[in-house]
Write an enzyme that holds these catalytic residues in place. Structure first.
Site, PDB file in Angstrom:
ATOM      1  N   LYS A 176       0.835  -1.213   0.000  1.00  0.00           N
ATOM      2  CA  LYS A 176       0.000   0.000   0.000  1.00  0.00           C
ATOM      3  C   LYS A 176       0.865   1.256   0.000  1.00  0.00           C
ATOM      4  O   LYS A 176       0.672   2.157  -0.809  1.00  0.00           O
ATOM      5  CB  LYS A 176      -0.903   0.003   1.246  1.00  0.00           C
ATOM      6  CG  LYS A 176      -1.561   1.333   1.521  1.00  0.00           C
ATOM      7  CD  LYS A 176      -2.492   1.290   2.693  1.00  0.00           C
ATOM      8  CE  LYS A 176      -1.858   1.528   4.044  1.00  0.00           C
ATOM      9  NZ  LYS A 176      -1.458   2.906   4.338  1.00  0.00           N
ATOM     10  N   ASN A 177       1.840   1.293   0.908  1.00  0.00           N
ATOM     11  CA  ASN A 177       2.605   2.526   1.068  1.00  0.00           C
ATOM     12  C   ASN A 177       3.570   2.789  -0.082  1.00  0.00           C
ATOM     13  O   ASN A 177       4.010   3.920  -0.280  1.00  0.00           O
ATOM     14  CB  ASN A 177       3.343   2.520   2.408  1.00  0.00           C
ATOM     15  CG  ASN A 177       2.390   2.736   3.569  1.00  0.00           C
ATOM     16  OD1 ASN A 177       1.199   3.027   3.358  1.00  0.00           O
ATOM     17  ND2 ASN A 177       2.877   2.593   4.791  1.00  0.00           N
TER      18      ASN A 177
ATOM     19  N   ARG B 240      -4.650  10.812   4.576  1.00  0.00           N
ATOM     20  CA  ARG B 240      -3.580  11.793   4.692  1.00  0.00           C
ATOM     21  C   ARG B 240      -2.609  11.765   3.526  1.00  0.00           C
ATOM     22  O   ARG B 240      -2.031  12.776   3.160  1.00  0.00           O
ATOM     23  CB  ARG B 240      -2.796  11.551   5.976  1.00  0.00           C
ATOM     24  CG  ARG B 240      -3.546  11.776   7.236  1.00  0.00           C
ATOM     25  CD  ARG B 240      -2.620  11.540   8.387  1.00  0.00           C
ATOM     26  NE  ARG B 240      -1.310  12.104   8.077  1.00  0.00           N
ATOM     27  CZ  ARG B 240      -0.986  13.363   8.196  1.00  0.00           C
ATOM     28  NH1 ARG B 240      -1.849  14.213   8.663  1.00  0.00           N
ATOM     29  NH2 ARG B 240       0.218  13.781   7.868  1.00  0.00           N
TER      30      ARG B 240
ATOM     31  N   CYS C  93      -4.833  12.461  13.237  1.00  0.00           N
ATOM     32  CA  CYS C  93      -5.587  11.223  13.106  1.00  0.00           C
ATOM     33  C   CYS C  93      -5.456  10.430  14.397  1.00  0.00           C
ATOM     34  O   CYS C  93      -4.824  10.887  15.352  1.00  0.00           O
ATOM     35  CB  CYS C  93      -5.107  10.415  11.908  1.00  0.00           C
ATOM     36  SG  CYS C  93      -3.475   9.785  12.119  1.00  0.00           S
TER      37      CYS C  93
ATOM     38  N   ARG D 110       0.018  14.625  13.092  1.00  0.00           N
ATOM     39  CA  ARG D 110       0.787  14.235  11.896  1.00  0.00           C
ATOM     40  C   ARG D 110       1.156  15.515  11.132  1.00  0.00           C
ATOM     41  O   ARG D 110       0.513  15.869  10.151  1.00  0.00           O
ATOM     42  CB  ARG D 110      -0.049  13.315  10.982  1.00  0.00           C
ATOM     43  CG  ARG D 110      -0.668  12.109  11.642  1.00  0.00           C
ATOM     44  CD  ARG D 110       0.225  10.907  11.722  1.00  0.00           C
ATOM     45  NE  ARG D 110       0.713  10.354  10.489  1.00  0.00           N
ATOM     46  CZ  ARG D 110       0.195   9.303   9.856  1.00  0.00           C
ATOM     47  NH1 ARG D 110      -0.882   8.733  10.310  1.00  0.00           N
ATOM     48  NH2 ARG D 110       0.758   8.819   8.772  1.00  0.00           N
ATOM     49  N   PRO D 111       2.200  16.217  11.569  1.00  0.00           N
ATOM     50  CA  PRO D 111       2.553  17.484  10.918  1.00  0.00           C
ATOM     51  C   PRO D 111       3.047  17.275   9.485  1.00  0.00           C
ATOM     52  O   PRO D 111       3.442  16.160   9.120  1.00  0.00           O
ATOM     53  CB  PRO D 111       3.682  18.028  11.805  1.00  0.00           C
ATOM     54  CG  PRO D 111       4.234  16.851  12.534  1.00  0.00           C
ATOM     55  CD  PRO D 111       3.120  15.854  12.655  1.00  0.00           C
TER      56      PRO D 111
ATOM     57  N   ASP E 284       5.200  19.843   8.216  1.00  0.00           N
ATOM     58  CA  ASP E 284       6.177  20.931   8.109  1.00  0.00           C
ATOM     59  C   ASP E 284       7.378  20.547   7.224  1.00  0.00           C
ATOM     60  O   ASP E 284       7.903  21.382   6.484  1.00  0.00           O
ATOM     61  CB  ASP E 284       6.650  21.352   9.501  1.00  0.00           C
ATOM     62  CG  ASP E 284       7.227  20.193  10.302  1.00  0.00           C
ATOM     63  OD1 ASP E 284       6.550  19.152  10.412  1.00  0.00           O
ATOM     64  OD2 ASP E 284       8.364  20.300  10.798  1.00  0.00           O
ATOM     65  N   LEU E 285       7.797  19.287   7.275  1.00  0.00           N
ATOM     66  CA  LEU E 285       8.980  18.905   6.490  1.00  0.00           C
ATOM     67  C   LEU E 285       8.667  18.890   4.986  1.00  0.00           C
ATOM     68  O   LEU E 285       9.512  19.228   4.157  1.00  0.00           O
ATOM     69  CB  LEU E 285       9.504  17.527   6.935  1.00  0.00           C
ATOM     70  CG  LEU E 285      10.078  17.474   8.356  1.00  0.00           C
ATOM     71  CD1 LEU E 285      10.358  16.033   8.773  1.00  0.00           C
ATOM     72  CD2 LEU E 285      11.358  18.306   8.454  1.00  0.00           C
TER      73      LEU E 285
ATOM     74  N   ASP F 215       4.476   0.558  12.212  1.00  0.00           N
ATOM     75  CA  ASP F 215       3.271  -0.075  11.655  1.00  0.00           C
ATOM     76  C   ASP F 215       3.125  -1.538  12.064  1.00  0.00           C
ATOM     77  O   ASP F 215       2.120  -2.174  11.734  1.00  0.00           O
ATOM     78  CB  ASP F 215       3.272   0.039  10.118  1.00  0.00           C
ATOM     79  CG  ASP F 215       2.929   1.445   9.658  1.00  0.00           C
ATOM     80  OD1 ASP F 215       2.512   2.256  10.498  1.00  0.00           O
ATOM     81  OD2 ASP F 215       3.081   1.729   8.448  1.00  0.00           O
TER      82      ASP F 215
ATOM     83  N   ILE G 185       8.128   6.777  17.103  1.00  0.00           N
ATOM     84  CA  ILE G 185       7.721   7.535  15.910  1.00  0.00           C
ATOM     85  C   ILE G 185       6.423   8.303  16.165  1.00  0.00           C
ATOM     86  O   ILE G 185       6.338   9.501  15.910  1.00  0.00           O
ATOM     87  CB  ILE G 185       7.514   6.586  14.695  1.00  0.00           C
ATOM     88  CG1 ILE G 185       8.785   5.777  14.429  1.00  0.00           C
ATOM     89  CG2 ILE G 185       7.093   7.377  13.456  1.00  0.00           C
ATOM     90  CD1 ILE G 185       9.925   6.538  13.829  1.00  0.00           C
TER      91      ILE G 185
ATOM     92  N   ARG H  24      -8.950  -0.230   4.891  1.00  0.00           N
ATOM     93  CA  ARG H  24      -8.070   0.775   4.265  1.00  0.00           C
ATOM     94  C   ARG H  24      -6.764   0.147   3.800  1.00  0.00           C
ATOM     95  O   ARG H  24      -6.185   0.586   2.817  1.00  0.00           O
ATOM     96  CB  ARG H  24      -7.726   1.875   5.287  1.00  0.00           C
ATOM     97  CG  ARG H  24      -8.776   2.939   5.453  1.00  0.00           C
ATOM     98  CD  ARG H  24      -8.238   4.023   6.381  1.00  0.00           C
ATOM     99  NE  ARG H  24      -6.830   4.251   6.091  1.00  0.00           N
ATOM    100  CZ  ARG H  24      -5.888   4.465   6.997  1.00  0.00           C
ATOM    101  NH1 ARG H  24      -6.187   4.522   8.266  1.00  0.00           N
ATOM    102  NH2 ARG H  24      -4.627   4.642   6.641  1.00  0.00           N
TER     103      ARG H  24
END
Ligand code: UD1
Length: 420
Positions: free
Chosen positions: A22-23, A93, A117, A122-123, A125-126, A308, A330, A400
């Site tokens: 998925k990822n 996201r 979530c 879950r920023p 900014d990066l 995960d 994390i 999902r």
């Protein structure tokens, strides 16, 4: 809403096959749709809600995507729009992945700012810092990120966050940099196999990306990319979930399509607990006469233990004699599954970002609720090991990210029924 009803106590036995990742599929589908005008074919694409949502996002941008039996045919069209609505982004996201590709290809993007979530803040900014370094102007307005640039210019970018490197930011910046002018160097890049797969895919499209899989990725920008036919890597988290499924039911199963190199931290942890793993050419054989020893695990960026798999390994620890400790480095708040496991008779307490797990002899079936994707996965695992019936609600979280999970597990001996 659908529910899963599990009768516990069945030993798993037989062969189960791992679907595509998925990822890895998420950014690759985005790249194939936005970064080229030519059609692409992606194979080994899992049939998942997250990917369906992403396809809707991309269709909203003007592309045509058709999915059949693991193959996704993508036809980008020339006149793309550059906006993605809140309604779709809030569902997933990873929609943020369109930001870098849109701005590098079309010069602008308007993407709904993703919220938090269930697993905590879950920023992004990066992602934004990296795009700004490449010459993008970013504004936040009305809940949207507005990004503009004439031509991205390659530069050196550090992507280290407070909890390590960011997978999402690395993928986003890599996709933006392939069409930038000049050379981009990403320092502190995420090293996950999904990043390597994305880089391999981009290179097949004609990009020049080197170093993916290490902390420094170099990208020489090109003017145009072409469509390709590409096969996505197997899903290491689904494979890991099956490994724990074999262990927690004291089963005897073969997991095909698992890649040993992607799973070293999990393999080591399972061995310490007493699981017997035999890696072979095409997968791994799991047997577990007894769960022996407690173990301490800290999640971290690849190749460390994946966050995960944290929930799933906790399910196994709950039935392993002695005290195990999980440190979640994390997503420090990612412990929503603890209270549900405790309802099934586990003895787990949370102190800060540590979970203390005191092994019990057995779990008992109960009505429980999935709060996120992997928290849902551990409830299936616990339900299969428990005495009696477990009913899991809110399983849309599980859908999902796991393809036909109840069918796959039922085929190897589990008793799981989906109630519509
Ligand atoms: C990806 C995976 C997710 C996995 C996670 C960590 C996808 C679609 N999702 O999520 O399944 O759990 O990697 O392996 O591939 N961070 C920042 N600023 C940012 C971005 C991230 O501080 O701009 C922080 C996060 O809060 C987190 C850490 O960096 O603490 C890692 O997050 P990241 O790798 O970005 O996760 P995702 O890409 O969202």
């Amino acid at each position: 809403m659908d529910k899963l009803i599990i009768q516990g106590g069945r030993r798993l036995s037989g062969t189960v096959s791992v679907s595509g990742s998925k990822n890895a599929a998420l950014p690759i589908i985005v790249a194939a749709t936005i970064l080229t005008e030519q059609p692409s074919t992606l194979r080994n694409v899992p049939d998942l809600m997250d990917l369906e949502t992403l396809c809707h996002v991309l269709e909203g941008l003007g592309a045509r995507l058709q999915f059949e039996k693991g193959t996704l045919s993508i036809e980008p069209i020339d006149q793309k729009t550059y906006q993605t609505p809140y309604d779709l982004v809030r569902k997933m996201r990873a929609s943020i992945y369109v930001l870098g590709p849109l701005v590098t290809k079309l010069g602008q993007a308007k993407v709904s700012f993703p919220g938090g979530c269930a697993i905590g803040p879950r920023p992004v900014d990066l992602h934004l810092k990296g795009l700004e370094a490449l010459g993008t102007t970013i504004e936040i307005e009305g809940g949207y990120i507005l990004a503009k640039a004439n031509q991205l210019i390659g530069t050196e970018i550090g992507l280290k966050g407070t909890n390590g490197s960011s997978v999402g930011a690395t993928a986003n910046i890599m996709m933006a940099a392939v069409l930038a002018k000049g050379t981009t160097t990403i320092r502190d890049a995420a090293c996950e196999p999904e990043i390597e797969d994305l880089a391999n895919f981009l290179n097949e499209m004609g990009a020049q990306v080197s170093g993916a899989g290490t902390a420094t990725i170099t990208i020489h920008g090109t003017k145009e990319l072409n469509g390709v036919d590409y096969t996505i890597i197997p899903d290491r988290i689904e494979a890991g979930t099956f490994m724990v499924a074999g262990a927690i039911t004291k089963g005897n199963i073969f997991i095909s399509n698992a890649i040993p190199k992607h799973m070293e931290a999990l393999t080591e942890t399972l061995c310490q607990i007493g699981v017997q793993l035999d890696w072979q050419d095409k997968g791994v054989h799991i047997t577990t006469p007894n769960l022996l020893a407690p173990v301490n695990v800290s999640t971290g960026v690849y190749p460390k233990f994946p966050t995960d798999m944290q929930a799933q390994i906790m399910g196994l620890m709950a039935l392993t004699p002695g005290k195990s400790i999980i440190t979640e480095s994390i997503f420090p708040d990612r412990f929503m599954h603890v209270s549900e496991l405790n309802r099934m008779g586990a003895k787990i307490s949370v102190e800060g970002n540590n979970a203390l797990i005191y092994g019990v002899n057995s779990l008992s079936g109960a009505p429980v609720m999935a709060s996120d994707l992997r928290a849902g996965a551990v409830l299936i695992l616990a339900g299969m090991a428990a005495i009696g019936e477990t009913v899991i609600s809110r399983i849309y979280h599980i859908d999902r990210g796991y393809e036909k999970i109840e069918d796959k597990l039922t085929n190897i001996g589990a008793d799981i029924v989906r109630q519509k």
